[in-house]
Design an enzyme around this catalytic site. Structure first.
Site, PDB file in Angstrom:
ATOM      1  N   PHE A 150       0.815  -1.220   0.000  1.00 29.89           N
ATOM      2  CA  PHE A 150       0.000   0.000   0.000  1.00 29.89           C
ATOM      3  C   PHE A 150       0.845   1.266   0.000  1.00 29.89           C
ATOM      4  O   PHE A 150       0.389   2.324  -0.414  1.00 29.89           O
ATOM      5  CB  PHE A 150      -0.941   0.007   1.226  1.00 29.89           C
ATOM      6  N   LYS A 174      -1.177  -6.958  -9.281  1.00 27.00           N
ATOM      7  CA  LYS A 174      -2.157  -7.141  -8.195  1.00 27.00           C
ATOM      8  C   LYS A 174      -1.761  -6.127  -7.121  1.00 27.00           C
ATOM      9  O   LYS A 174      -0.906  -6.388  -6.287  1.00 27.00           O
ATOM     10  CB  LYS A 174      -2.069  -8.582  -7.678  1.00 27.00           C
ATOM     11  N   GLU A 177      -4.945  -3.732  -1.865  1.00 27.55           N
ATOM     12  CA  GLU A 177      -6.390  -3.443  -1.855  1.00 27.55           C
ATOM     13  C   GLU A 177      -6.699  -2.172  -1.069  1.00 27.55           C
ATOM     14  O   GLU A 177      -7.838  -1.715  -1.058  1.00 27.55           O
ATOM     15  CB  GLU A 177      -7.185  -4.647  -1.336  1.00 27.55           C
ATOM     16  N   SER A 227       5.200  -6.969   3.236  1.00 32.30           N
ATOM     17  CA  SER A 227       5.742  -7.302   4.556  1.00 32.30           C
ATOM     18  C   SER A 227       6.491  -8.642   4.496  1.00 32.30           C
ATOM     19  O   SER A 227       6.229  -9.477   3.624  1.00 32.30           O
ATOM     20  CB  SER A 227       4.601  -7.376   5.570  1.00 32.30           C
ATOM     21  N   CYS A 282       9.465   1.809   3.391  1.00 28.91           N
ATOM     22  CA  CYS A 282      10.368   0.696   3.723  1.00 28.91           C
ATOM     23  C   CYS A 282      11.789   1.188   3.916  1.00 28.91           C
ATOM     24  O   CYS A 282      12.622   0.466   4.439  1.00 28.91           O
ATOM     25  CB  CYS A 282      10.327  -0.359   2.640  1.00 28.91           C
ATOM     26  N   GLU A 384       9.198  -4.323  12.904  1.00 29.42           N
ATOM     27  CA  GLU A 384       8.909  -3.144  12.085  1.00 29.42           C
ATOM     28  C   GLU A 384       7.623  -2.494  12.594  1.00 29.42           C
ATOM     29  O   GLU A 384       6.603  -3.168  12.725  1.00 29.42           O
ATOM     30  CB  GLU A 384       8.729  -3.571  10.620  1.00 29.42           C
TER      31      GLU A 384
END
Ligand code: NAD
Length: 499
Positions: A150, A174, A177, A227, A282, A384
């Site tokens: 995301f 993909k 969402e 992740s 990240c 994280e």
């Protein structure tokens, strides 16, 4: 009213038919802004079918023609920059200038892909034996897929599809969402730029869509960013199904501050890299490691007022430093880590947990948090957090400061701030992390280098974009050719050797 967000398959926008949808939020207001369709196995298979049908034609085009599509795509994205950035911020929550910056960083990979004729040039060896020449070429794999997180809904997809499509593959994206609208627009723009229908497909979905990609024999390669637990799953499942997989995971990026560093510069670097995009990057710095108590005190003296003065605001506020987090659930998880840090005994110097944004009380906001005296055995150090939370871990000396990021489970990015070239060089050589900054807090490599961490931050052998991206999305073929055919050596029963 919440809009319906479907898929982009075979050059057309199509509505979802699975009957399953997910909420998409505007993080600034907390309202549901859309319902994203979650593809069924059948819908994903239809996209794969379209991509597979488009592949022979696309693979047969000249790399020059494919480069021209990339040039046009770059132009279209630039022309639509304001709309794309506003759309991105409205679903992600990051401020608009940051959304634009991330689109520009993605476009740098498109610019790199514009050089595909040069990048795909093979090798040629003349006369390896009498009348025999040898050449190698890079050919596309077929249908390949990208599964993206995301936090960079434009940049990370562009890392992948720009290189993959320019190499002659057909692509299935993909996206996350949580913010699917920008990836859909990018798919439309690529087809508008001249990619034939089926070359670029965007299929929204969750685990069902991902699992279909991981197991369908027509998918040749999977590029994943997200992740670590999902990266591990994607890598294990994809490779078990015979696919080439690169899977980038989470991070815990350290910034070492040596006693000789320019403390003002180091504090500014920490503020931007720790709290920009609400820490949802990240490559965000989430651990500051001042070396020696004197350096720690000098750093904190400058850092503390800066953290207290951070301006949190709606993603549309041009003066805000950062906006809301992506969802209420994620914001609550980040706050939970701050609670945990207190329980674990770290000193919370700035507490942003109770921040509410006036006029946007339902938005997913929290303020910046700063911990001092965080210890390596604490979970807030090991895991994280992915929010606006910076931990200070005091190291007694340079050796300990080098050991901390080297021994950490993650190994994405790291930085050292110093005026001493010897320590910088020694650190860069010895630290066990994939991307290193020297007086640069977020050392994200340019598009013509490659992006990738070490250890739990990446699984697979090849990095994203740059020359490694071209290698990932192509397979090499080597041709040994004899002209003229008239040279006869008679039947040979031993392995051919140079005569
Ligand atoms: P995520 O792992 O939750 O989701 C990533 C993708 O995997 C999404 O498309 C999602 O739909 C899919 N997914 C989620 N759960 C799944 C499941 N059980 N099975 C199959 N697919 C599943 O990650 P996120 O929260 O969207 O993104 C944030 C994470 O991404 C952070 O950990 C961050 O460090 C990481 N990240 C890493 C890099 C990098 O290059 N190393 C870059 C950006 C983000």
């Amino acid at each position: 009213m919440a809009k319906d967000i479907g898929h982009f398959i075979g050059g057309k926008s199509v509505a979802g038919t699975s009957g399953r949808t997910g909420d998409v939020f505007n993080p600034t207001t907390g309202e549901v802004s859309g319902q994203v369709a979650l593809a069924s196995k059948l819908e994903m298979e239809a996209a794969i079918e379209n991509a597979a049908a488009a592949f022979p034609g696309w693979a047969g085009t000249s790399p020059v023609a494919r480069a021209r599509v990339m040039f046009k795509f770059k132009q279209l994205v630039e022309e639509n920059m304001d709309e794309l950035a506003a759309l991105l911020s409205s679903e992600h929550g990051k401020i608009i200038a940051d959304s634009k910056g991330s689109i520009i960083r993605g476009l740098e990979v498109v610019e790199f892909a514009c050089g595909i004729p040069h990048l795909l040039k093979g090798d040629f060896s003349d006369s390896v034996s009498s009348g025999i020449d040898m050449y190698s070429m890079r050919q596309p794999l077929g249908v390949v897929a990208g599964i993206t997180p995301f936090n960079f809904p434009a940049m990370v997809p562009m890392w992948m599809f720009a290189v993959a499509v320019a190499c002659g593959n057909c692509f299935i994206l993909k996206p996350s969402e949580k913010d699917p609208s920008v990836p859909l627009r990018l798919g439309e723009l690529l087809v508008e730029a001249g990619a034939p229908p089926g070359v670029m497909n965007v299929v929204n979905g969750d685990k069902e869509a991902v699992d279909t990609l991981l197991t369908d024999p027509r998918i040749q390669a999977i590029s994943f960013v997200g992740s670590t637990p999902i990266a591990q799953y994607v890598y294990a499942t994809g490779t078990a199904n015979g696919k080439r997989v690169q899977a980038m995971g989470g991070a815990k990026n350290h910034m070492i501050v040596m006693p000789d560093a320019d403390m003002e510069q180091a504090a500014d670097a920490l503020i931007g890299s720790g709290y920009g995009s609400a820490g949802e990057r990240c490559m965000a710095v989430s651990v500051a490691v001042p070396v020696g108590d004197e350096a720690a005190d000098a750093l904190l003296e400058r850092l503390l007022p800066k953290v207290e003065a951070l301006k949190v605001g709606p993603s549309t506020d041009p003066d805000a430093d950062f906006g809301p987090l992506v969802t209420a659930q994620h914001r609550d998880k980040v706050k939970g880590y701050v609670d945990l840090g207190i329980e674990e005994g770290a000193d919370l110097l700035v507490d942003g947990r109770d921040f509410t944004m006036q006029g946007y009380e339902n938005g997913f906001f929290m303020g910046g948090c700063l911990f001092d005296n965080v210890k390596p055995e604490m979970r807030i150090y090991q895991e994280e957090i992915f929010g606006p939370v910076l931990s200070v871990v005091r190291a007694p000396d340079f050796e300990e400061a080098t050991r901390l990021p080297s021994d950490h489970a993650f190994g994405n990015g790291v930085a050292i701030f110093t005026r001493d070239g010897d320590s910088a060089r020694d650190f860069a050589n010895r630290v066990q992390v994939g991307m290193v900054g020297v007086n640069v807090p977020i050392p994200v490599p340019m598009a013509f280098h490659t992006f990738g961490g070490w250890k739990q931050s990446a699984f697979g052998d090849t990095n994203q974009h740059g020359p490694e991206g071209v290698r990932f999305y192509t397979k090499i073929k080597t041709v040994t050719s004899r002209w003229p055919t008239g040279i006869r050596s008679g039947a040979e029963f031993t392995i051919p050797t140079l005569k």
